[in-house]
Design a protein around this motif. Sequence first.
Motif, PDB file in Angstrom:
ATOM      1  N   ASP A  23      10.975   7.740  29.290  1.00 24.39           N
ATOM      2  CA  ASP A  23      12.163   7.615  28.605  1.00 24.39           C
ATOM      3  C   ASP A  23      13.243   6.430  28.787  1.00 24.39           C
ATOM      4  O   ASP A  23      13.147   6.289  29.994  1.00 24.39           O
ATOM      5  N   GLU A  24      14.157   6.414  27.800  1.00 27.57           N
ATOM      6  CA  GLU A  24      14.735   5.072  27.969  1.00 27.57           C
ATOM      7  C   GLU A  24      16.044   5.253  29.176  1.00 27.57           C
ATOM      8  O   GLU A  24      16.121   4.372  30.007  1.00 27.57           O
ATOM      9  N   THR A  25      16.371   6.348  29.190  1.00 30.32           N
ATOM     10  CA  THR A  25      17.409   6.738  30.411  1.00 30.32           C
ATOM     11  C   THR A  25      17.072   6.646  31.690  1.00 30.32           C
ATOM     12  O   THR A  25      17.531   5.852  32.657  1.00 30.32           O
ATOM     13  N   SER A  26      15.944   7.292  31.977  1.00 28.74           N
ATOM     14  CA  SER A  26      15.207   7.044  33.424  1.00 28.74           C
ATOM     15  C   SER A  26      14.861   5.659  33.606  1.00 28.74           C
ATOM     16  O   SER A  26      14.843   5.149  34.584  1.00 28.74           O
ATOM     17  N   ASP A  28      16.099   2.992  32.578  1.00 22.27           N
ATOM     18  CA  ASP A  28      17.158   2.086  32.952  1.00 22.27           C
ATOM     19  C   ASP A  28      17.835   2.692  34.264  1.00 22.27           C
ATOM     20  O   ASP A  28      18.195   1.582  35.024  1.00 22.27           O
ATOM     21  N   PHE A  29      17.815   3.813  34.506  1.00 16.12           N
ATOM     22  CA  PHE A  29      18.226   4.168  35.826  1.00 16.12           C
ATOM     23  C   PHE A  29      17.383   3.643  37.038  1.00 16.12           C
ATOM     24  O   PHE A  29      18.036   2.963  38.090  1.00 16.12           O
ATOM     25  N   ARG A  37      20.590  -4.920  38.717  1.00 17.52           N
ATOM     26  CA  ARG A  37      19.440  -4.491  37.863  1.00 17.52           C
ATOM     27  C   ARG A  37      18.519  -5.215  37.733  1.00 17.52           C
ATOM     28  O   ARG A  37      18.475  -6.556  37.572  1.00 17.52           O
ATOM     29  N   ASP A  40      13.248  -4.826  32.908  1.00 13.43           N
ATOM     30  CA  ASP A  40      12.890  -3.498  32.107  1.00 13.43           C
ATOM     31  C   ASP A  40      11.486  -3.081  32.813  1.00 13.43           C
ATOM     32  O   ASP A  40      10.627  -3.755  33.148  1.00 13.43           O
ATOM     33  N   PRO A 430      24.416   3.016  36.909  1.00 12.87           N
ATOM     34  CA  PRO A 430      24.144   4.600  36.955  1.00 12.87           C
ATOM     35  C   PRO A 430      23.585   4.975  38.547  1.00 12.87           C
ATOM     36  O   PRO A 430      23.848   5.950  38.816  1.00 12.87           O
ATOM     37  N   ASP A 434      25.537   8.376  40.398  1.00 13.75           N
ATOM     38  CA  ASP A 434      24.452   9.278  40.372  1.00 13.75           C
ATOM     39  C   ASP A 434      24.604   9.735  42.091  1.00 13.75           C
ATOM     40  O   ASP A 434      24.481  10.723  42.581  1.00 13.75           O
TER      41      ASP A 434
END
Length: 516
Positions: A23-26, A28-29, A37, A40, A430, A434
Motif C-alpha cells: 500500500d502507498e502509505t507503507s 512511503d513510510f 527519503r 520508491d 513519517p 512514528d
Amino acid sequence: MATIVEQTFADQLGASGAEVLTDETSLDFYAHDIYSRGADLAAVVRPADKHQLAAAIRIATDAGHAVVPRGGGMSYTGGLTSDQPGAVLFDLAKMNRVLEVNDTDMYVRVEPGCTWAALYERLSHHKLRTPMWGTLSGLKATVGGGMSQNAIFWGTGRHGTAALSCLSLEIALADGTLMKLGKDFARPYGPDLTGLFLADTGALGIKAEITLNLVPEAAANAFASFGFDTHEEVLGAMSAIERAGIATECFGFDPHLNAIRMKRDSLAGDAKQLVGMMKKQGSVLKALKEGAKVALAGRDFLKDANFSLHVMTEGRNQASADADCAHARSLALSHGGEEVENTIPKIVRANPFVPLNSMLGPDGERWAPIHGLFSHSQAPRFYAAISQFFADNAAEMDAQGIHFGTLVAAVGGAGVVIEPCLYWPDARNPVIEDTVEDAHLSRLPKLDDNPEGRAVTQRLKQQMIDLMFEHEAAHLQIGRAYRYQDSLDPAAKALLSAIKRQVDPRGLMNPGSLGL
C-alpha cells in the motif's frame, strides 16, 4: 491501485509465508530513515523467521529486484534508503526472538530484529549482558542493525564497538542461501569470515541469526562528572581515561550541546527518571539519599562549564568500581577538569533506553548527526578544524536558523568519536512522527517544510564528511554517506569487490551501501 504485474509479484513474495506490504502509505513510510527519503520501493516484506527471509529474498532477486534490510529504522546515513527505485525492503521487526541463552558457554543467540532493550531485559534475569550492550536508541534499534552499523555506546568505553561482541552469524545471501559463519563460543576460528559480514551496512548479506558473547552484569557502579574550559582539556582527559581501561562509558558534550540538553530537559523530567535510578540502589535509604542529591543539584551544575565529561565505572564490588572512578577522577583533574554533580551519568545509567524524543531539537528542529572516529592524537586537531568550520559558516547558518552541538565519546581500543549534530527548522518525516512520543510531539511546534534550509544542511553535512576524510577519520554507521571506498588501499578495494561479486554476483544486495 496496483497493476496486475505488481500484484502478481506481491503474491509471489507472499508465497514465502512472510507478510507483504504494497500500500502507498507503507511504501512511503519505509522509504524513509530519520534523515532522508530514498527511492520508491516495490514492496516491503516482513518475515517471521529466517526461512521466510531466505525464501522471500530468493523470490525478489530472481525477479531482478534489489533487496534492502531494515532493523529499527534508526539509520541516518542512507543504510536503508535505496538510491534505485523498485527495491524490496525487508523489515526484520518480526524476527525479534532471543533464541538461546547459554550461561555455561557464555553466549546468547538472537534474531536480528531483537531490540537492544529487549535483549538487555532478558539477560538481566540471568545477571548477564553482552559486552557492548546497546545503543542510546536501543528501545527501537536492533541487534542486527547494531552488527551491520557497528554501533556504540553502552559498554563501549571498555569493550569497544558492537562488532567486537559478536561470535558468529547466520547470513541470508542475495540468492536466498543461508550461510553459517563461525563458532558460537569462539571467534575467530581461522580467517575471520564472521568479521567480513559485520559493519557491512547490509551490503554483503542480511543477518538471520546473531550469536554474541556474554559477560556477568556488574555488581556495582560509580559515577563522576567534570567541567572543562577547552576542547584540548576534555579530549585529553577522555583519551587518558580510555587508555587506562577504567571506564565502561566516558562521554561528553560541548557548550552548545550542553545548552541544548538543558533547554530540552527539565527538573521534572529528571525527577521522573529518578524512579529508575532509585531501583538500582541497594537500599531504600541509599535510594532516597541519591535521589535527594540529584534533586538538589537542579539544572545549574554545568552553567559555568564550557565542556562536560561524564564517566561511569563498574566492578564486581563497590570498592573496585570506586577505585576505577577515583583513578578517572585523578586523570580528569590533572587535565584541567573541575568536578561537578554527577547527575547525568547516574540518570542515564539507570535509564539506558529512553524514548527517542531527542531526534528533534528543543524547538522541534530536525536533527542530523555526523560522526568520525579519530585516534587520540588526531582528535584535538580535528576538533579545532570543525570549530573553525562552524565559525566560517556562522553567517549562513544563522540566516537559515541552523545551529549545532557536539558529542564526544571514548571507544575502547579505538580512540574517540566526535559527533557534531546539525539542527535546522524543517517539517518532520513519517519515521520521526512514528518514533517520538505523542505527548512530546504535542509540546513542540510543527514546523513548515523547508527545502532551502534542508539543502544548506545537506551541503554542510557533506563538507563536514570531507573534512573528516582529510583528518583520516574512520566511521561506524557508513551506509551511503561516508567516503569508505576512498579510504581503501587499492588492493583492499579489489579484494572487497571480489567478495561482493562472490556473495552477490548481480549486485542486488543493498546496492550503493559501502559504495559498492
